[in-house]
Design a protein around this motif. Structure first.
Motif, PDB file in Angstrom:
ATOM      1  N   LEU A 331       0.837  -1.200   0.000  1.00  0.00           N
ATOM      2  CA  LEU A 331       0.000   0.000   0.000  1.00  0.00           C
ATOM      3  C   LEU A 331       0.873   1.251   0.000  1.00  0.00           C
ATOM      4  CD1 LEU A 331      -2.667  -0.999   2.675  1.00  0.00           C
ATOM      5  CD2 LEU A 331      -3.153  -0.573   0.257  1.00  0.00           C
ATOM      6  N   ARG A 332       1.894   1.236   0.841  1.00  0.00           N
ATOM      7  CA  ARG A 332       2.792   2.377   0.974  1.00  0.00           C
ATOM      8  C   ARG A 332       3.567   2.615  -0.320  1.00  0.00           C
ATOM      9  NH1 ARG A 332       7.997   3.772   2.711  1.00  0.00           N
ATOM     10  NH2 ARG A 332       8.079   5.358   4.357  1.00  0.00           N
ATOM     11  N   ARG A 333       4.060   1.543  -0.910  1.00  0.00           N
ATOM     12  CA  ARG A 333       4.835   1.679  -2.139  1.00  0.00           C
ATOM     13  C   ARG A 333       3.979   2.245  -3.274  1.00  0.00           C
ATOM     14  NH1 ARG A 333       6.303  -3.532  -5.506  1.00  0.00           N
ATOM     15  NH2 ARG A 333       4.187  -3.028  -6.233  1.00  0.00           N
ATOM     16  N   ASP A 334       2.766   1.723  -3.428  1.00  0.00           N
ATOM     17  CA  ASP A 334       1.891   2.196  -4.501  1.00  0.00           C
ATOM     18  C   ASP A 334       1.494   3.659  -4.278  1.00  0.00           C
ATOM     19  OD1 ASP A 334       2.070  -0.288  -5.632  1.00  0.00           O
ATOM     20  OD2 ASP A 334       0.092  -0.958  -4.985  1.00  0.00           O
ATOM     21  N   HIS A 335       1.277   4.012  -3.010  1.00  0.00           N
ATOM     22  CA  HIS A 335       0.941   5.405  -2.691  1.00  0.00           C
ATOM     23  C   HIS A 335       2.091   6.337  -3.058  1.00  0.00           C
ATOM     24  CE1 HIS A 335       0.349   9.030  -0.320  1.00  0.00           C
ATOM     25  NE2 HIS A 335       1.475   8.757   0.318  1.00  0.00           N
ATOM     26  N   ILE A 336       3.296   5.996  -2.665  1.00  0.00           N
ATOM     27  CA  ILE A 336       4.447   6.860  -2.945  1.00  0.00           C
ATOM     28  C   ILE A 336       4.663   7.007  -4.445  1.00  0.00           C
ATOM     29  CG2 ILE A 336       6.955   7.055  -2.724  1.00  0.00           C
ATOM     30  CD1 ILE A 336       6.705   5.767   0.038  1.00  0.00           C
ATOM     31  N   LYS A 337       4.558   5.906  -5.168  1.00  0.00           N
ATOM     32  CA  LYS A 337       4.735   5.959  -6.620  1.00  0.00           C
ATOM     33  C   LYS A 337       3.714   6.895  -7.262  1.00  0.00           C
ATOM     34  CE  LYS A 337       4.805   3.023 -10.748  1.00  0.00           C
ATOM     35  NZ  LYS A 337       4.648   1.634 -11.250  1.00  0.00           N
ATOM     36  N   ASP A 338       2.471   6.781  -6.841  1.00  0.00           N
ATOM     37  CA  ASP A 338       1.409   7.635  -7.392  1.00  0.00           C
ATOM     38  C   ASP A 338       1.660   9.099  -7.065  1.00  0.00           C
ATOM     39  OD1 ASP A 338      -1.571   8.070  -8.282  1.00  0.00           O
ATOM     40  OD2 ASP A 338      -1.417   8.959  -6.283  1.00  0.00           O
ATOM     41  N   HIS A 339       2.012   9.396  -5.821  1.00  0.00           N
ATOM     42  CA  HIS A 339       2.235  10.784  -5.409  1.00  0.00           C
ATOM     43  C   HIS A 339       3.434  11.387  -6.124  1.00  0.00           C
ATOM     44  CE1 HIS A 339       2.446  14.342  -2.871  1.00  0.00           C
ATOM     45  NE2 HIS A 339       3.718  14.066  -2.647  1.00  0.00           N
ATOM     46  N   ARG A 340       4.521  10.650  -6.193  1.00  0.00           N
ATOM     47  CA  ARG A 340       5.725  11.193  -6.808  1.00  0.00           C
ATOM     48  C   ARG A 340       5.546  11.459  -8.302  1.00  0.00           C
ATOM     49  NH1 ARG A 340      10.429   7.710  -3.647  1.00  0.00           N
ATOM     50  NH2 ARG A 340      10.787   9.269  -1.993  1.00  0.00           N
ATOM     51  N   ALA A 341       4.657  10.715  -8.947  1.00  0.00           N
ATOM     52  CA  ALA A 341       4.402  10.957 -10.362  1.00  0.00           C
ATOM     53  C   ALA A 341       3.908  12.381 -10.591  1.00  0.00           C
ATOM     54  CB  ALA A 341       3.388   9.948 -10.899  1.00  0.00           C
ATOM     55  N   LEU A 342       3.233  12.958  -9.616  1.00  0.00           N
ATOM     56  CA  LEU A 342       2.787  14.347  -9.695  1.00  0.00           C
ATOM     57  C   LEU A 342       3.777  15.301  -9.039  1.00  0.00           C
ATOM     58  CD1 LEU A 342      -1.006  13.909  -8.874  1.00  0.00           C
ATOM     59  CD2 LEU A 342      -0.062  14.742 -11.022  1.00  0.00           C
ATOM     60  N   PHE A 343       4.176  14.984  -7.829  1.00  0.00           N
ATOM     61  CA  PHE A 343       4.969  15.925  -7.045  1.00  0.00           C
ATOM     62  C   PHE A 343       6.382  16.098  -7.595  1.00  0.00           C
ATOM     63  CE2 PHE A 343       7.593  17.286  -3.455  1.00  0.00           C
ATOM     64  CZ  PHE A 343       6.831  18.316  -2.933  1.00  0.00           C
ATOM     65  N   GLY A 344       6.954  15.030  -8.138  1.00  0.00           N
ATOM     66  CA  GLY A 344       8.367  15.050  -8.479  1.00  0.00           C
ATOM     67  C   GLY A 344       8.733  15.786  -9.743  1.00  0.00           C
ATOM     68  N   ALA A 345       7.768  16.364 -10.439  1.00  0.00           N
ATOM     69  CA  ALA A 345       8.059  17.006 -11.721  1.00  0.00           C
ATOM     70  C   ALA A 345       8.629  18.407 -11.575  1.00  0.00           C
ATOM     71  CB  ALA A 345       6.784  17.061 -12.565  1.00  0.00           C
ATOM     72  N   PHE A 346       8.760  18.905 -10.349  1.00  0.00           N
ATOM     73  CA  PHE A 346       9.092  20.318 -10.135  1.00  0.00           C
ATOM     74  C   PHE A 346      10.015  20.421  -8.936  1.00  0.00           C
ATOM     75  CE2 PHE A 346       8.392  24.374  -8.093  1.00  0.00           C
ATOM     76  CZ  PHE A 346       8.175  25.283  -9.113  1.00  0.00           C
ATOM     77  N   SER A 347      10.978  21.315  -8.998  1.00  0.00           N
ATOM     78  CA  SER A 347      11.838  21.549  -7.834  1.00  0.00           C
ATOM     79  C   SER A 347      12.216  23.024  -7.763  1.00  0.00           C
ATOM     80  CB  SER A 347      13.102  20.682  -7.887  1.00  0.00           C
ATOM     81  OG  SER A 347      13.935  21.070  -8.962  1.00  0.00           O
ATOM     82  N   PHE A 348      12.552  23.456  -6.578  1.00  0.00           N
ATOM     83  CA  PHE A 348      12.910  24.859  -6.326  1.00  0.00           C
ATOM     84  C   PHE A 348      13.894  24.890  -5.176  1.00  0.00           C
ATOM     85  CE2 PHE A 348      11.344  28.943  -4.112  1.00  0.00           C
ATOM     86  CZ  PHE A 348      12.255  29.737  -4.785  1.00  0.00           C
ATOM     87  N   GLU A 349      15.062  25.472  -5.423  1.00  0.00           N
ATOM     88  CA  GLU A 349      16.066  25.588  -4.369  1.00  0.00           C
ATOM     89  C   GLU A 349      16.760  26.931  -4.459  1.00  0.00           C
ATOM     90  OE1 GLU A 349      18.695  22.436  -3.436  1.00  0.00           O
ATOM     91  OE2 GLU A 349      17.349  20.860  -4.147  1.00  0.00           O
ATOM     92  N   LEU A 350      16.942  27.555  -3.305  1.00  0.00           N
ATOM     93  CA  LEU A 350      17.666  28.806  -3.186  1.00  0.00           C
ATOM     94  C   LEU A 350      18.936  28.562  -2.400  1.00  0.00           C
ATOM     95  CD1 LEU A 350      14.644  31.113  -2.264  1.00  0.00           C
ATOM     96  CD2 LEU A 350      15.856  31.070  -4.454  1.00  0.00           C
TER      97      LEU A 350
END
Length: 813
Positions: A331-350
């Protein structure tokens, strides 16, 4: 001509439009991933709701408190609204409309407001509020004050954890809201020794809302054993066993404003453990366990805004048992995979001091005095997390509180306020790489085009559709809350413009095919209802108002406020473009285009400001610091006022912004940030941002303090950050248009720009150092940097790269 030429040699880009770079030329462009943690974390449990951490899968939400003596999981489901299908259109509106317009034309505004209030407003006057599913409580056996306590929310995995030492070993709670499996999963594990707890449920109830004082939270004593009472169970709540290790909770939504209850709901709690389970209709207990997992599912009987005949019990049983057949790890693995497919497309660092080692609540309280660049990074990524969590394809759109609400009596009903707040919720969707989250807003507009067609006929005798400044899950379209606030006909038009903006980023033909009928209907309404201004200034709306702001004549009611003219102008232009792209409605498109040219133009007043009304009333308006800056829609989110084409209106917008002041409610403060970024004043935008993410406008869990909580400030503030780094309007991609001095070096990757472009950008010492673009192969992109414009061509794979060479301040392409 060299572009990016800052008078001398600051940044030189040679031949950007010539040939694509060889692969070796891009070796020093940094990768897109993050190098720092992306999390909120705390050294104390949440004592109140504004300290708890939000989980959501778009449909199900939970606020997790991380308590040691008694954990609290406050639950939400996105269709749990009061009432049921209803049609609030006033049958007296159409006959009163000519007289209301006549009174406005005669400048008898207060009389027009009274007559409209008596005849044109919705019946009932107020819409349905969003509610809560209640709370799950887990009261732990033998709990005592812990050591080494920590709770956190990892934004990259969307998992909340609480861990602490008991003396006998470490205890760890972990929870997430799974979109693939449609459950809220909560797990407790003990590294040694045994654990036990009693599970209790508290049904939906009213909550206390306000603006809690967090000025001395760090110094407050921690109540590790904090407990809350269950209270008496409402008569309509039934709890019963539902098979091995399962509880089924059923009940009804509440009636409101003379609209009867029409929904039933069900919650199923499925328990998995290696311990001993005691289960009855009143007790669910676990003892002698090393681990236990709760799988919580919930649903209502809502099918759509007209149909409440669903079977929530069947839904929760099916989802619960399906999830229970999977291990927690899966359950945890499938959840993380699904979330990262959206969240991981963008990054911001200062670049700058990393303060991740300081608890988030402390960082917020110290942010006014400290230059915490990482807190701005976190704020933007948190907004992205919140949008993913509260708006997924097939769910309801994010409302005034996103998905999370503690009571049946939320502030402002937690509705869809479409005179700014709902639109603001979605400003950052496409720019922040979350275009998939927009579908619920499009579906709501489609549904409103049906209910709003009835309102257009009943109230105005018009074709097409209309909705006013608020709506709810039942898609009520008539004006509410009194004529002073509600008699504003441009809510649907602004929704259309917001959706068009999202379309322009991706240029998705399927979205255009869905959106065009909605835009067409909205345009038909204004073709039928715009009237000639008696002074000959052009076509205007009447009756209307500049949202929620009173003018000097004892009312808000007027004809043709600036925002209406700007919104309808955009709507007409977008509809004409859409018709052309689809190859339909050529005659109608010509009519819309010609009508649009007759809309009364914007004006600059005697004080140098953008006029909020047709007449120059601004200096005499009762509230000079009003929260709304409606007349600046043309500056942002529109681009009718821009530095390239209409610099005089940009200057006038600056005057208007200074008149209004920088600080207001959370969402209004966020709107000001976006406007100052469009003006190009990054330092001013940054100064306001510091206030938004400081203790006056951010709760310890980083929720926006309107006050009380509204989520639009989170979303609008995040968009303001993006606007400082990259903008796209008028056919151009503008690089570092409002970079504040406080952010001299950094990078932002995965930014979406209009025209189906994805950009990644880096800067050093305030100057552009690298750029990467991805888009349609062999297409041209117009790039502007420091006022200079250049066309660049993407290669056959749709890529373009530009990097710094060894000379100070130089770039090669």
């Amino acid at each position: 001509m060299p572009i990016f030429d800052d008078l001398s040699r600051r940044v030189l880009l040679a031949g950007m439009g010539a040939l694509p770079l060889a692969s070796g030329a891009v070796a020093n462009i940094p990768a897109g991933g993050r190098s720092k943690p992306c999390r909120l974390w705390y050294q104390r449990p949440a004592s109140i709701w504004e300290e708890a951490l939000p989980l959501g899968n778009g449909r199900l939400g939970a606020m997790v408190f991380g308590r040691v003596g008694q954990e609290r999981l406050q639950l939400n489901e996105d269709t749990m609204w009061a009432g049921g299908p209803y049609t609030p259109d006033s049958p007296d509106a159409l006959s009163a409309l000519p007289e209301v317009r006549r009174l406005i034309a005669q400048r008898r505004y207060k009389e027009a407001e009274v007559l409209a209030g008596d005849t044109m407003m919705a019946r009932p006057m107020w819409q349905m509020p969003y509610g809560t599913l209640g709370d799950i409580f887990l009261t732990f056996d033998g709990a005592k004050a812990p050591s080494a306590y920590r709770r956190e929310l990892d934004l990259e995995t969307a998992i909340a954890t609480t861990s602490y030492d008991t003396g006998a070993g470490q205890v760890r709670h972990e929870s997430f809201a799974s979109a693939p499996d449609q459950v809220i999963a909560w797990r407790i594990e003990a590294s040694s020794g045994r654990i036990g707890f009693d599970l209790g449920y508290r049904g939906p109830r009213e909550a206390e809302y306000g603006n809690p004082d967090f000025s001395n939270v760090a110094g407050d004593a921690i109540d590790w054993m904090q407990r809350e009472e269950m209270g008496l169970r409402p008569d309509d709540i039934v709890i019963r066993e539902d098979g091995p290790g399962a509880w089924l909770i059923t009940g009804r939504n509440k009636a409101a404003n003379n609209v009867p209850s029409a929904l039933t709901f069900a919650i199923r709690v499925r328990l998995l453990t290696d311990g001993i389970v005691t289960l009855s209709d009143t007790v669910l207990s676990v003892g002698n366990a090393r681990w236990a997992t709760l799988l919580i599912t919930a649903a209502t009987s809502y099918i759509n805004y007209r149909d409440t005949s669903g079977d929530p019990v069947a839904i929760v049983r099916s989802r619960s048992e399906k999830a229970a057949r999977k291990s927690f790890a899966l359950l945890r693995r499938d959840h993380i995979k699904d979330h990262r497919a959206l969240f991981g497309a963008f990054s911001f660092e200062l670049e700058g001091e990393d303060r991740d080692g300081t608890p988030t609540d402390t960082r917020i309280s110290q942010s006014a005095a400290a230059d915490d660049r990482g807190l701005a990074e976190l704020y933007l990524q948190y907004a992205r997390y919140l949008l993913i969590s509260s708006s997924r394809p097939g769910t309801q759109p994010a409302n005034l509180q996103g998905l999370w609400n503690a009571g049946t009596n939320p502030p402002w009903g937690s509705k869809y306020t479409i005179n700014i707040n709902t639109e603001m919720n979605y400003w950052l969707a496409e720019p922040a790489g979350l275009g998939a989250c927009v579908e619920p807003l499009l579906r709501m507009a489609e549904e409103l085009s049906v209910t709003g067609a009835g309102t257009a006929r009943t109230m105005y005798g018009a074709r097409g559709w209309v909705t006013h400044h608020n709506t709810d899950i039942w898609r009520a379209a008539a004006p509410v809350d009194g004529a002073f606030y509600g008699l504003w006909p441009c809510g649907g038009a602004w929704l259309c413009n917001t959706l068009w903006d999202q379309y322009e980023y991706r240029l998705d033909p399927a979205m255009l095919a869905r959106l065009y009928p909605v835009m067409r209907g909205a345009s038909l309404f204004f073709l039928d209802t715009l009237v000639d201004d008696p002074a000959g200034r052009g076509l205007v709306t009447s009756p209307s108002l500049s949202p929620e702001n009173g003018h000097p004549f004892g009312s808000s009611i007027c004809a043709g406020p600036a925002m209406d003219r700007q919104i309808v102008r955009d709507l007409f232009r977008h509809t004409v473009i859409a018709a052309g792209r689809l190859g339909v409605d050529a005659d109608l498109a010509r009519q819309i285009s010609e009508t649009g040219k007759r809309i009364a133009p914007d004006q600059i007043g005697q004080g140098g400001q953008v006029q909020e009304w047709l007449d120059d009333w601004d200096a005499q308006a009762p509230e000079q610091n009003h929260r709304h800056i409606s007349h600046l829609y043309g500056l942002f989110p529109s681009a009718q006022f821009n530095l390239r084409d209409t610099p005089a209106f940009v200057k006038a917008s600056e005057v208007s912004l200074k008149q209004r002041g920088d600080l207001s409610t959370g969402w209004a403060t966020a709107w000001r940030i976006c406007c100052w970024a469009r003006i190009g004043d990054g330092d001013h935008a940054h100064a306001i941002l510091k206030s938004l993410i400081g203790p006056d406008r951010a709760y310890p869990n980083l929720f926006d303090a309107h006050p009380p909580f509204q989520i639009d400030g989170n979303f609008g503030g995040a968009m303001g950050i993006i606007e400082m780094i990259l903008q796209s309007w008028g056919g151009e991609v503008i690089l570092l248009p409002a970079l504040p001095a406080a952010w001299p070096s950094g990078r932002m990757s995965g930014i979406r720009a209009r025209g189906n472009i994805t950009a990644s950008i880096g800067w050093t010492n305030g100057a552009l150092s690298w750029l990467a673009l991805q888009g349609p192969p062999s297409s041209e992109v117009a790039i502007r940097y420091r006022g200079k414009l250049q066309q660049v061509r993407l290669d056959g794979r749709g890529r373009y790269r530009m990097t710094a060479d060894t000379r100070p301040g130089a770039l090669t392409g």
